[in-house]
Design a protein around this motif. Sequence first.
Motif, mmCIF file in Angstrom:
data_model
loop_
_atom_site.group_PDB
_atom_site.id
_atom_site.type_symbol
_atom_site.label_atom_id
_atom_site.label_comp_id
_atom_site.label_asym_id
_atom_site.label_seq_id
_atom_site.Cartn_x
_atom_site.Cartn_y
_atom_site.Cartn_z
ATOM 1 N N TRP A 30 0.830 -1.208 0.000
ATOM 2 C CA TRP A 30 0.000 0.000 0.000
ATOM 3 C C TRP A 30 0.867 1.261 0.000
ATOM 4 O O TRP A 30 0.704 2.147 -0.853
ATOM 5 N N TYR A 31 1.797 1.362 0.919
ATOM 6 C CA TYR A 31 2.599 2.578 1.043
ATOM 7 C C TYR A 31 3.550 2.757 -0.132
ATOM 8 O O TYR A 31 3.866 3.882 -0.508
ATOM 9 N N THR A 32 3.996 1.654 -0.723
ATOM 10 C CA THR A 32 4.845 1.770 -1.908
ATOM 11 C C THR A 32 4.044 2.295 -3.083
ATOM 12 O O THR A 32 4.484 3.209 -3.798
ATOM 13 N N GLY A 33 2.855 1.751 -3.289
ATOM 14 C CA GLY A 33 2.045 2.132 -4.434
ATOM 15 C C GLY A 33 1.484 3.528 -4.366
ATOM 16 O O GLY A 33 1.348 4.201 -5.388
ATOM 17 N N GLN A 34 1.155 4.003 -3.159
ATOM 18 C CA GLN A 34 0.490 5.300 -3.053
ATOM 19 C C GLN A 34 1.396 6.412 -2.544
ATOM 20 O O GLN A 34 1.168 7.570 -2.876
ATOM 21 N N PHE A 35 2.419 6.096 -1.761
ATOM 22 C CA PHE A 35 3.205 7.157 -1.143
ATOM 23 C C PHE A 35 4.671 7.142 -1.543
ATOM 24 O O PHE A 35 5.242 8.170 -1.874
ATOM 25 N N TYR A 36 5.303 5.969 -1.542
ATOM 26 C CA TYR A 36 6.708 5.933 -1.943
ATOM 27 C C TYR A 36 6.849 6.258 -3.429
ATOM 28 O O TYR A 36 7.842 6.857 -3.844
ATOM 29 N N ILE B 135 -0.031 -2.086 13.896
ATOM 30 C CA ILE B 135 1.418 -2.317 13.860
ATOM 31 C C ILE B 135 1.862 -2.486 12.408
ATOM 32 O O ILE B 135 2.868 -1.911 11.975
ATOM 33 N N GLY B 136 1.083 -3.244 11.645
ATOM 34 C CA GLY B 136 1.419 -3.443 10.244
ATOM 35 C C GLY B 136 1.428 -2.142 9.463
ATOM 36 O O GLY B 136 2.405 -1.803 8.789
ATOM 37 N N ASN B 137 0.344 -1.371 9.574
ATOM 38 C CA ASN B 137 0.216 -0.155 8.778
ATOM 39 C C ASN B 137 0.911 1.047 9.402
ATOM 40 O O ASN B 137 1.452 1.887 8.682
ATOM 41 N N GLY B 138 0.900 1.129 10.737
ATOM 42 C CA GLY B 138 1.535 2.266 11.392
ATOM 43 C C GLY B 138 3.044 2.175 11.429
ATOM 44 O O GLY B 138 3.731 3.193 11.272
ATOM 45 N N TRP B 139 3.577 0.962 11.606
ATOM 46 C CA TRP B 139 5.025 0.795 11.723
ATOM 47 C C TRP B 139 5.656 0.258 10.442
ATOM 48 O O TRP B 139 6.511 0.919 9.856
ATOM 49 N N PHE B 140 5.238 -0.919 9.991
ATOM 50 C CA PHE B 140 5.815 -1.473 8.758
ATOM 51 C C PHE B 140 5.560 -0.539 7.574
ATOM 52 O O PHE B 140 6.436 -0.331 6.738
ATOM 53 N N GLY B 141 4.347 0.017 7.488
ATOM 54 C CA GLY B 141 4.022 0.913 6.386
ATOM 55 C C GLY B 141 4.421 2.346 6.642
ATOM 56 O O GLY B 141 5.021 2.996 5.783
ATOM 57 N N GLY B 142 4.102 2.865 7.823
ATOM 58 C CA GLY B 142 4.330 4.278 8.111
ATOM 59 C C GLY B 142 5.782 4.700 8.044
ATOM 60 O O GLY B 142 6.095 5.828 7.656
ATOM 61 N N PHE B 143 6.688 3.788 8.401
ATOM 62 C CA PHE B 143 8.110 4.132 8.373
ATOM 63 C C PHE B 143 8.795 3.680 7.080
ATOM 64 O O PHE B 143 10.006 3.794 6.956
#
Length: 561
Positions: A269-275, A504-512
């Motif tokens: 998710w974070y790679t596709g939309q934010f990174y 934990i998944g979205n806030g830590w693995f994804g957020g950072f």
Amino acid sequence: MSTANARFDGSANASPRPMSAEEKKVIFASSLGTIFEWYDFYLFGVMAAIIGANFFTKLDPATRDIFTLLAFAAGFAVRPLGALVFGRLGDLVGRKYTFLVTILIMGLSTFLVAFLPNYASWGIAAPIVLIGLRLLQGLALGGEYGGAATYVAEHAPMGKRGAYTAWIQTTATVGLMLALMVILGTRTSLGEKEFAEWGWRIPYAVSGILLIISVWIRLQLKESPAFEKMKSEGKTSKAPLSESFGQWKNGKIVLLALFGLTAGQAVVWYTGQFYSLFFLQTFLKVEPATANILIAVSLILGTPFFIFFGTLSDKIGRKPIIMAGCAIAALTFFPLFNALTTYANPKLQAAIQKSPITVVAPASDCNLILNLTGTKVFTSACDLSRVFLANAGVNYDKVDGPAGSVATVKVGDKSVVGYDAKAPTAKDDKVRFEKEVREALTAAGYPAKADPIPALSSNWLMIVLILTIMVIYVTMVYGPIAAMLVEMFPTRIRYTSMSLPYHIGNGWFGGFLPAISFSIVAAQGNIYSGLWYPIIIAGMTFIIGMLFVRETKDVDIYAKD
């Protein structure tokens, strides 16, 4: 079970039927919380420089940016704590009242930023209160998603939980689009000067409208039928935390939900939309407005696939879709990001191939460049050279030099000697080093920024296609995830159990992810090397999920109490 509750029966005896008006209201009310989440996320992210200038005035620009990002990260850090606090409350007193509390806390903490005095008025109290509001919001967010997902899923009829909960997932895009429209509209109407001085507060004030609508609708909702049934039978949990995490039979499911589902879902998710947005702006030098528009168009095109994959998961299962999304993303991220470079900044790609860059330095001078908080200070010539090149968004290779030598940056046939931040002449050396490296990069054909990309040109269309493909990966892993998490846990501890692995998944693995991936780029030198982080995590989730996570689509959630 009452007649009203029978209308929402999620048991195996329920037959498929059209969505009722009450169910539509449940989905709408629940989704507004997620809109809040992403609306504020984008507000803070887009206006980070302006917020930093207002609340961290006394700091130099670099340190100011660091503290602004730390304030932003504070919301991610406390999300798992919010999951524990509000998850427990939701399992003890009910879903409706708990996520009514979370929306109030979250909405007010966003709205109050609009009226928060800046550093010039309040001094050090201003940034302290700002960070406090970010912590409150992160705490509330930790309870908001689990409550919304649980509430909607427990209202959904059997065979439609994936389709119903997928609507919650689409609102991330709605929040992004809403924030972008409000910011651009305010900026355009006021002008840059007025917007930077006070106009930035208007988008935060607009959140008050969302809050009023959301609270008004949620006050009219009834309690989840699954919770009411469990409560009437006297089966509510007396200690949700100890039942969720203190007993191995449920604790192992929490771990599987984290490592076999949400960790991989988050990085995709974070790679596709934010990174991808970070990559376009930082490494490919695409103008921010153009990059935002490209991402926005891809989000609009990709959003219907949340509903598609959520509905499909009701037919073929949640697990195959989520696992396929993780696997395909891990296998294709490298070629997709390479293709972004080809179409977004072809001059950069040509320069990388024609004039490679090398950092020659003794191994003892080069340390691990990992700066997750943004507060670490690098002093050696090797580290400073690599960080500068990473910030410049260019590829480089690291070659070991003779012991005792000073790091040297080679751009094609030109060499630039590095500097030590502890040297007496460090300030002048830094100016000289950065000037000479920039001149060498320009001479070698490295563009300072990407050429304009006309809308609807072939390159523009190809970039949108690539970004849309990555958004579709996001919809594969994120569309069915809410239903699957709800179905993994018993009703009596569902809110608590599902919220923690999700956050934990979205806030830590994804957020950072942006900070971790950028640190990898700085350490390795290759602008694509940051992709190893999401690829490894997505691969881990695929393996664990395939081996140990069971399918849940046919689970009778009324029986799991």
